[in-house]
Scaffold this motif. Structure first.
Motif, PDB file in Angstrom:
ATOM      1  N   GLN A  67     -12.626   8.300 -13.775  1.00 15.52           N
ATOM      2  CA  GLN A  67     -13.441   7.972 -12.609  1.00 15.52           C
ATOM      3  C   GLN A  67     -14.688   7.180 -12.986  1.00 15.52           C
ATOM      4  O   GLN A  67     -15.233   6.441 -12.161  1.00 15.52           O
ATOM      5  CB  GLN A  67     -13.841   9.250 -11.878  1.00 15.52           C
ATOM      6  CG  GLN A  67     -12.705   9.901 -11.117  1.00 15.52           C
ATOM      7  CD  GLN A  67     -13.141  11.181 -10.432  1.00 15.52           C
ATOM      8  OE1 GLN A  67     -13.382  12.204 -11.078  1.00 15.52           O
ATOM      9  NE2 GLN A  67     -13.244  11.140  -9.116  1.00 15.52           N
ATOM     10  N   LYS A  68     -15.125   7.320 -14.229  1.00 16.84           N
ATOM     11  CA  LYS A  68     -16.341   6.638 -14.662  1.00 16.84           C
ATOM     12  C   LYS A  68     -16.106   5.175 -15.005  1.00 16.84           C
ATOM     13  O   LYS A  68     -17.019   4.356 -14.867  1.00 16.84           O
ATOM     14  CB  LYS A  68     -16.932   7.354 -15.876  1.00 16.84           C
ATOM     15  CG  LYS A  68     -17.420   8.772 -15.586  1.00 16.84           C
ATOM     16  CD  LYS A  68     -17.940   9.431 -16.850  1.00 16.84           C
ATOM     17  CE  LYS A  68     -18.410  10.853 -16.575  1.00 16.84           C
ATOM     18  NZ  LYS A  68     -18.885  11.533 -17.824  1.00 16.84           N
ATOM     19  N   SER A  69     -14.893   4.840 -15.474  1.00 19.62           N
ATOM     20  CA  SER A  69     -14.684   3.473 -15.949  1.00 19.62           C
ATOM     21  C   SER A  69     -13.467   2.777 -15.351  1.00 19.62           C
ATOM     22  O   SER A  69     -13.254   1.597 -15.623  1.00 19.62           O
ATOM     23  CB  SER A  69     -14.552   3.462 -17.485  1.00 19.62           C
ATOM     24  OG  SER A  69     -13.554   4.359 -17.915  1.00 19.62           O
ATOM     25  N   CYS A  70     -12.701   3.481 -14.556  1.00 21.45           N
ATOM     26  CA  CYS A  70     -11.519   2.885 -13.932  1.00 21.45           C
ATOM     27  C   CYS A  70     -11.702   2.837 -12.416  1.00 21.45           C
ATOM     28  O   CYS A  70     -12.625   3.447 -11.877  1.00 21.45           O
ATOM     29  CB  CYS A  70     -10.260   3.678 -14.282  1.00 21.45           C
ATOM     30  SG  CYS A  70      -9.884   3.762 -16.047  1.00 21.45           S
ATOM     31  N   ARG A  71     -10.790   2.144 -11.751  1.00 20.96           N
ATOM     32  CA  ARG A  71     -10.876   1.998 -10.291  1.00 20.96           C
ATOM     33  C   ARG A  71      -9.572   2.444  -9.635  1.00 20.96           C
ATOM     34  O   ARG A  71      -8.989   1.731  -8.826  1.00 20.96           O
ATOM     35  CB  ARG A  71     -11.213   0.548  -9.939  1.00 20.96           C
ATOM     36  CG  ARG A  71     -12.604   0.131 -10.432  1.00 20.96           C
ATOM     37  CD  ARG A  71     -12.840  -1.343 -10.260  1.00 20.96           C
ATOM     38  NE  ARG A  71     -12.753  -1.761  -8.867  1.00 20.96           N
ATOM     39  CZ  ARG A  71     -12.808  -3.034  -8.455  1.00 20.96           C
ATOM     40  NH1 ARG A  71     -12.952  -4.000  -9.360  1.00 20.96           N
ATOM     41  NH2 ARG A  71     -12.721  -3.330  -7.184  1.00 20.96           N
ATOM     42  N   PHE A  72      -9.130   3.618 -10.020  1.00 19.10           N
ATOM     43  CA  PHE A  72      -7.955   4.197  -9.379  1.00 19.10           C
ATOM     44  C   PHE A  72      -8.298   4.623  -7.951  1.00 19.10           C
ATOM     45  O   PHE A  72      -9.431   4.991  -7.650  1.00 19.10           O
ATOM     46  CB  PHE A  72      -7.459   5.414 -10.165  1.00 19.10           C
ATOM     47  CG  PHE A  72      -6.782   5.079 -11.460  1.00 19.10           C
ATOM     48  CD1 PHE A  72      -5.505   4.540 -11.473  1.00 19.10           C
ATOM     49  CD2 PHE A  72      -7.419   5.301 -12.676  1.00 19.10           C
ATOM     50  CE1 PHE A  72      -4.870   4.223 -12.667  1.00 19.10           C
ATOM     51  CE2 PHE A  72      -6.797   4.989 -13.879  1.00 19.10           C
ATOM     52  CZ  PHE A  72      -5.524   4.442 -13.873  1.00 19.10           C
TER      53      PHE A  72
END
Length: 278
Positions: free
Chosen positions: A248-253
């Motif tokens: 959640q901190k570095s991806c855009r799922f």
């Protein structure tokens, strides 16, 4: 139009999918220490893993027979979509394909397609959900097949294992590789090739570091954006949660679906293993 989705038991269905009547799972069988474990809902994966840990010998697995699949096909309603684990890892796909030919001899007008997931575990869950969404939207059979095949080509699978003993015992990892990784306490970051073979993506000195590297791999791949992240965990729900927090901190799922591994996935992943697909 009605439809049914048949999966093999390497597809680690979520609780919601297990309660959905369109899904049916065909069990594989795992043999450990002379005892057969049927990979159905009654199997206690913790007992299976304990038996594997206690056995010094290689265990084995056997895929469903064409007859097992054919029986399920006959009982299913409407269009039939079948999702199996990678054809390069198991005979499950071939059994399903043979059963398809037998069914078409009986019902030549029946719509049925057998998908080679080129993956396993969380990857199969992703594909089964894709079929559910597409078929449930009312798309014609041919379009559901075409779009799902495209999803297979775009799916990425990654995993990290705490324990490599079962991969070594069953020839998926050489004895030398297992000894080196064990002695150095290295955690291998593995994945699937586009064809569905197991490959190495990297390594780390701890599972925590390995999970972080998996997130780095996903973050660097723009194709993950807007997708659902599927995570399967083997007796380690806290690691699945940790992985999602990092993502959640570095991806855009767009979201996450976390599930527990069943027998066959646990057989290879062993306690502490985490598999992701997107």
């Amino acid at each position: 139009m009605s439809f049914s989705i048949i999966v093999d038991s390497c597809c680690d269905l979520t609780p919601e999918m297990r309660s959905d009547p369109v899904f049916r799972s065909i069990p594989l069988t795992i043999r450990v220490g002379g005892k057969d474990y049927i990979d159905d809902q009654s199997l206690d994966t913790s007992l299976l893993i304990y038996a594997m840990d206690q056995s010094p010998d290689a265990s084995s697995s056997s895929c469903p027979s064409p007859g097992d699949y054919l029986e399920a096909f006959r009982q299913a309603e409407g269009d039939l979509y079948v999702v199996t684990l990678s054809a390069l890892l198991s005979g499950s796909h071939n059994s399903a394909w043979q059963a398809k030919q037998m069914l078409l001899e009986e019902e030549p007008e029946r719509n049925i397609h057998v998908f080679n997931s080129c993956s396993a575990s969380a990857g199969e869950v992703l594909l089964a959900q894709a079929v559910r969404r597409l078929a449930g939207s009312g798309l014609p059979f041919a379009q559901v097949v075409a779009r799902t095949e495209q999803t297979i080509a775009e799916t990425n699978t990654l995993f990290v294992l705490e324990n490599l003993d079962n991969l070594r015992k069953n020839g998926r990892l050489t004895k030398v590789q297992a000894m080196l990784t064990g002695a150095l306490r290295i955690k291998l970051i593995m994945g699937a090739t586009p064809e569905g073979e197991i490959c190495k993506h990297g390594q780390a000195l701890s599972v925590k570091q390995a999970l972080a590297k998996i997130v780095d791999i996903m973050a660097a791949d723009d194709r993950h954006k807007g997708k659902i992240l599927y995570i399967a965990q083997c007796l380690c729900p806290e690691r699945a949660d940790q992985l999602w927090q990092l993502a959640q901190k570095s991806c855009r799922f767009a979201g996450v679906a976390i599930t527990a591994t069943r027998g066959l996935s646990s057989y290879y992943a062993n306690s502490g293993g985490v598999i992701v697909a997107y």
